[in-house]
Design a protein around this motif. Structure first.
Motif, PDB file in Angstrom:
ATOM      1  N   ASP A 149      12.535   8.155 -10.323  1.00  0.00           N
ATOM      2  CA  ASP A 149      12.867   8.528 -11.692  1.00  0.00           C
ATOM      3  C   ASP A 149      13.166   7.302 -12.556  1.00  0.00           C
ATOM      4  O   ASP A 149      14.078   7.309 -13.376  1.00  0.00           O
ATOM      5  CB  ASP A 149      14.054   9.488 -11.706  1.00  0.00           C
ATOM      6  N   THR A 150      12.379   6.246 -12.362  1.00  0.00           N
ATOM      7  CA  THR A 150      12.559   4.989 -13.096  1.00  0.00           C
ATOM      8  C   THR A 150      11.193   4.444 -13.482  1.00  0.00           C
ATOM      9  O   THR A 150      10.261   4.457 -12.673  1.00  0.00           O
ATOM     10  CB  THR A 150      13.289   3.948 -12.224  1.00  0.00           C
ATOM     11  N   ASP A 151      11.069   3.960 -14.710  1.00  0.00           N
ATOM     12  CA  ASP A 151       9.827   3.336 -15.143  1.00  0.00           C
ATOM     13  C   ASP A 151       9.654   1.987 -14.458  1.00  0.00           C
ATOM     14  O   ASP A 151      10.553   1.144 -14.490  1.00  0.00           O
ATOM     15  CB  ASP A 151       9.809   3.140 -16.656  1.00  0.00           C
ATOM     16  N   VAL A 152       8.489   1.798 -13.839  1.00  0.00           N
ATOM     17  CA  VAL A 152       8.171   0.554 -13.151  1.00  0.00           C
ATOM     18  C   VAL A 152       6.824   0.049 -13.679  1.00  0.00           C
ATOM     19  O   VAL A 152       5.830   0.783 -13.639  1.00  0.00           O
ATOM     20  CB  VAL A 152       8.089   0.751 -11.624  1.00  0.00           C
ATOM     21  N   THR A 153       6.802  -1.167 -14.174  1.00  0.00           N
ATOM     22  CA  THR A 153       5.547  -1.770 -14.623  1.00  0.00           C
ATOM     23  C   THR A 153       4.889  -2.480 -13.450  1.00  0.00           C
ATOM     24  O   THR A 153       5.496  -3.356 -12.832  1.00  0.00           O
ATOM     25  CB  THR A 153       5.783  -2.782 -15.759  1.00  0.00           C
ATOM     26  N   ALA A 154       3.664  -2.079 -13.147  1.00  0.00           N
ATOM     27  CA  ALA A 154       2.875  -2.758 -12.117  1.00  0.00           C
ATOM     28  C   ALA A 154       1.867  -3.667 -12.817  1.00  0.00           C
ATOM     29  O   ALA A 154       1.020  -3.192 -13.585  1.00  0.00           O
ATOM     30  CB  ALA A 154       2.157  -1.746 -11.230  1.00  0.00           C
ATOM     31  N   ILE A 155       1.999  -4.961 -12.584  1.00  0.00           N
ATOM     32  CA  ILE A 155       1.046  -5.942 -13.108  1.00  0.00           C
ATOM     33  C   ILE A 155       0.059  -6.249 -11.997  1.00  0.00           C
ATOM     34  O   ILE A 155       0.438  -6.765 -10.943  1.00  0.00           O
ATOM     35  CB  ILE A 155       1.762  -7.226 -13.562  1.00  0.00           C
ATOM     36  N   VAL A 156      -1.202  -5.892 -12.189  1.00  0.00           N
ATOM     37  CA  VAL A 156      -2.175  -5.982 -11.104  1.00  0.00           C
ATOM     38  C   VAL A 156      -3.251  -7.008 -11.409  1.00  0.00           C
ATOM     39  O   VAL A 156      -3.704  -7.156 -12.540  1.00  0.00           O
ATOM     40  CB  VAL A 156      -2.814  -4.602 -10.814  1.00  0.00           C
ATOM     41  N   THR A 157      -3.641  -7.739 -10.370  1.00  0.00           N
ATOM     42  CA  THR A 157      -4.733  -8.697 -10.463  1.00  0.00           C
ATOM     43  C   THR A 157      -5.328  -8.847  -9.066  1.00  0.00           C
ATOM     44  O   THR A 157      -4.979  -8.092  -8.164  1.00  0.00           O
ATOM     45  CB  THR A 157      -4.243 -10.052 -11.024  1.00  0.00           C
ATOM     46  N   THR A 158      -6.231  -9.794  -8.897  1.00  0.00           N
ATOM     47  CA  THR A 158      -6.881  -9.965  -7.599  1.00  0.00           C
ATOM     48  C   THR A 158      -6.921 -11.431  -7.215  1.00  0.00           C
ATOM     49  O   THR A 158      -6.961 -12.309  -8.091  1.00  0.00           O
ATOM     50  CB  THR A 158      -8.311  -9.394  -7.618  1.00  0.00           C
ATOM     51  N   GLY A 159      -6.896 -11.666  -5.919  1.00  0.00           N
ATOM     52  CA  GLY A 159      -6.972 -13.026  -5.414  1.00  0.00           C
ATOM     53  C   GLY A 159      -8.356 -13.417  -4.973  1.00  0.00           C
ATOM     54  O   GLY A 159      -8.585 -14.565  -4.583  1.00  0.00           O
ATOM     55  N   ASP A 160      -9.301 -12.470  -5.007  1.00  0.00           N
ATOM     56  CA  ASP A 160     -10.677 -12.798  -4.587  1.00  0.00           C
ATOM     57  C   ASP A 160     -11.684 -11.977  -5.384  1.00  0.00           C
ATOM     58  O   ASP A 160     -11.973 -12.287  -6.525  1.00  0.00           O
ATOM     59  CB  ASP A 160     -10.851 -12.631  -3.066  1.00  0.00           C
ATOM     60  N   VAL A 161     -12.187 -10.888  -4.824  1.00  0.00           N
ATOM     61  CA  VAL A 161     -13.216 -10.084  -5.489  1.00  0.00           C
ATOM     62  C   VAL A 161     -12.564  -9.005  -6.347  1.00  0.00           C
ATOM     63  O   VAL A 161     -11.341  -8.876  -6.393  1.00  0.00           O
ATOM     64  CB  VAL A 161     -14.162  -9.442  -4.448  1.00  0.00           C
ATOM     65  N   ILE A 162     -13.380  -8.213  -7.019  1.00  0.00           N
ATOM     66  CA  ILE A 162     -12.873  -7.119  -7.851  1.00  0.00           C
ATOM     67  C   ILE A 162     -12.348  -5.997  -6.958  1.00  0.00           C
ATOM     68  O   ILE A 162     -13.022  -5.569  -6.017  1.00  0.00           O
ATOM     69  CB  ILE A 162     -13.975  -6.587  -8.788  1.00  0.00           C
ATOM     70  N   HIS A 163     -11.150  -5.532  -7.253  1.00  0.00           N
ATOM     71  CA  HIS A 163     -10.565  -4.362  -6.596  1.00  0.00           C
ATOM     72  C   HIS A 163     -10.174  -3.341  -7.671  1.00  0.00           C
ATOM     73  O   HIS A 163     -10.290  -3.611  -8.869  1.00  0.00           O
ATOM     74  CB  HIS A 163      -9.335  -4.755  -5.778  1.00  0.00           C
ATOM     75  N   SER A 164      -9.692  -2.195  -7.239  1.00  0.00           N
ATOM     76  CA  SER A 164      -9.200  -1.183  -8.171  1.00  0.00           C
ATOM     77  C   SER A 164      -7.985  -0.504  -7.546  1.00  0.00           C
ATOM     78  O   SER A 164      -8.062   0.001  -6.427  1.00  0.00           O
ATOM     79  CB  SER A 164     -10.294  -0.154  -8.481  1.00  0.00           C
ATOM     80  N   ARG A 183      -2.038  -3.768 -16.605  1.00  0.00           N
ATOM     81  CA  ARG A 183      -0.717  -3.150 -16.411  1.00  0.00           C
ATOM     82  C   ARG A 183      -0.843  -1.643 -16.236  1.00  0.00           C
ATOM     83  O   ARG A 183      -1.730  -1.009 -16.804  1.00  0.00           O
ATOM     84  CB  ARG A 183       0.210  -3.465 -17.593  1.00  0.00           C
ATOM     85  N   LEU A 184       0.087  -1.122 -15.472  1.00  0.00           N
ATOM     86  CA  LEU A 184       0.103   0.314 -15.167  1.00  0.00           C
ATOM     87  C   LEU A 184       1.551   0.737 -14.998  1.00  0.00           C
ATOM     88  O   LEU A 184       2.378  -0.024 -14.489  1.00  0.00           O
ATOM     89  CB  LEU A 184      -0.677   0.570 -13.871  1.00  0.00           C
ATOM     90  N   LEU A 185       1.858   1.945 -15.446  1.00  0.00           N
ATOM     91  CA  LEU A 185       3.208   2.469 -15.279  1.00  0.00           C
ATOM     92  C   LEU A 185       3.279   3.309 -14.005  1.00  0.00           C
ATOM     93  O   LEU A 185       2.470   4.218 -13.808  1.00  0.00           O
ATOM     94  CB  LEU A 185       3.602   3.325 -16.483  1.00  0.00           C
ATOM     95  N   LEU A 186       4.246   2.995 -13.153  1.00  0.00           N
ATOM     96  CA  LEU A 186       4.530   3.804 -11.967  1.00  0.00           C
ATOM     97  C   LEU A 186       5.887   4.468 -12.168  1.00  0.00           C
ATOM     98  O   LEU A 186       6.896   3.775 -12.343  1.00  0.00           O
ATOM     99  CB  LEU A 186       4.551   2.939 -10.704  1.00  0.00           C
ATOM    100  N   HIS A 187       5.897   5.777 -12.167  1.00  0.00           N
ATOM    101  CA  HIS A 187       7.145   6.525 -12.352  1.00  0.00           C
ATOM    102  C   HIS A 187       7.072   7.747 -11.445  1.00  0.00           C
ATOM    103  O   HIS A 187       6.295   8.671 -11.708  1.00  0.00           O
ATOM    104  CB  HIS A 187       7.319   6.944 -13.814  1.00  0.00           C
ATOM    105  N   ALA A 188       7.852   7.738 -10.386  1.00  0.00           N
ATOM    106  CA  ALA A 188       7.850   8.867  -9.443  1.00  0.00           C
ATOM    107  C   ALA A 188       8.979   9.820  -9.803  1.00  0.00           C
ATOM    108  O   ALA A 188      10.143   9.409  -9.913  1.00  0.00           O
ATOM    109  CB  ALA A 188       8.014   8.364  -8.013  1.00  0.00           C
ATOM    110  N   ASP A 189       8.655  11.090  -9.981  1.00  0.00           N
ATOM    111  CA  ASP A 189       9.658  12.087 -10.341  1.00  0.00           C
ATOM    112  C   ASP A 189      10.530  12.499  -9.163  1.00  0.00           C
ATOM    113  O   ASP A 189      11.627  13.031  -9.353  1.00  0.00           O
ATOM    114  CB  ASP A 189       8.972  13.346 -10.904  1.00  0.00           C
ATOM    115  N   ARG A 190      10.038  12.279  -7.957  1.00  0.00           N
ATOM    116  CA  ARG A 190      10.785  12.702  -6.778  1.00  0.00           C
ATOM    117  C   ARG A 190      10.625  11.681  -5.655  1.00  0.00           C
ATOM    118  O   ARG A 190       9.671  10.919  -5.618  1.00  0.00           O
ATOM    119  CB  ARG A 190      10.319  14.088  -6.312  1.00  0.00           C
TER     120      ARG A 190
END
Length: 320
Positions: A149-164, A183-190
């Motif tokens: 129940d907390t907003d978490v910013t995930a900053i994503v990148t790659t160290g080699d090839v393209i990922h998702s 950037r992506l928001l991760l917020h788990a309700d439970r």
């Protein structure tokens, strides 16, 4: 019909569930709930459109031998029905869906622009995930711990090839490109463990590049963060000699960054990016023959005797 043809449909359905719990229509966050609603609305609109077309086709088939009414009234009526239900209705539905999805759904799942209570950096590698917590010394792999129940910013990148990066129960997919941060928001309700997956083909072990987001109460998360910020309590000359050129164990002379940071390896739930549970038998198999467990990974098969293997496993199991 052959036996293989009869067995194919149930086999496909059975195998479809082998990727773990990654259910896009079982949302555990506000963002994924918006995506799930979009799916169901799109599905409902598609069913309505399909029903209209099927009804028109059926009416055309049922009236195929009826003569037209005098004065062409039947033809004009049929033309009006086709234009109204076959042209006007789809245009209204599609435009309405586009406006609704653009103004409401896309805005709700947009990348976070402000600060959030927690930030994590996720770096994709072939074929594992590096996870860092800015502002602390915590570095882990293949597990992302977040407070519930907390907003978490995930900053994503790659160290080699393209990922998702994609955790279906929490949010949308986001691409991981070299020299680019998304950037992506991760917020788990439970509270729970939410399995994610690399959703961009990235090489031989793409299917075994999974990640787990573990949402836990704030107190438990803070305790995990403090524990994982500590350096290792002991070091091993054997580990330093055989594994120190690839792995880091904070607090020891092993400081390489080719493979995952192993400072608190024994507390992790899985091996090789969720390929196997982290149990003593699986760890023994992974250490002695990693290419059998996950072919193509960068961990070599080491030439050690039995006593060395046992000593290496004991040391790795002590990294808590």
């Amino acid at each position: 019909m052959t036996r293989a043809a009869l067995l194919a449909p149930p086999l496909v359905l059975a195998l479809a569930g082998c990727g773990g719990n990654q259910n896009t229509i079982a949302p555990a966050s506000h963002d994924e709930n918006a995506i799930s609603h979009l799916f169901w609305v799109m599905f409902g609109a598609s069913c309505i459109g399909f029903g209209v077309i099927a009804t028109l086709l059926f009416l055309g088939w049922a009236r195929r031998e009826r003569p037209n009414l005098p004065g062409g009234h039947g033809e004009r009526a049929a033309t009006g029905v086709v234009i109204g239900l076959g042209v006007a209705l789809p245009i209204v539905l599609l435009v309405s869906l586009f406006i609704w999805s653009d103004l409401f759904v896309l805005n709700s799942v947009a990348a976070p622009t402000g600060r959030t209570p927690v930030t994590v950096r996720v770096i994709g590698h072939q074929w594992w995930w590096e996870v860092r917590y800015p502002g602390s010394r915590v570095v882990t792999a293949n597990e992302i711990h977040i407070p519930v129940d907390t907003d978490v910013t995930a900053i994503v990148t790659t160290g080699d090839v393209i990922h998702s990066f994609w955790v279906p129960e929490l949010n949308r997919k986001v691409d991981m490109n070299p020299r680019t941060e998304n950037r992506l928001l991760l917020h788990a309700d439970r509270v729970g463990a939410y399995r994610g997956q690399c959703a961009e083909f990235c090489g031989l072990q793409h299917a075994h590049m999974a990640v787990e987001v573990i949402a836990e109460p704030r107190g438990k998360f803070n305790a995990w963060l403090r524990r994982n910020a500590r350096p290792a309590q002991r070091q091993s000359a054997l580990f330093q000699d055989k594994c120190g050129s690839c792995h880091q164990v904070r607090g020891t002379a092993a400081r390489a960054k080719v493979g995952p940071d192993l400072t608190h390896f024994a507390t992790r739930r899985t091996l090789a990016a969720l390929t196997k549970p982290n149990t003593p038998p699986n760890l023994r198999e992974w250490l002695r023959d990693p290419q059998h467990v996950k072919p193509g990974n960068r961990m070599p098969n080491l030439p050690l005797n039995d006593a060395q293997w046992k000593a290496l496993q004991r040391y790795v199991e002590s990294l808590r």
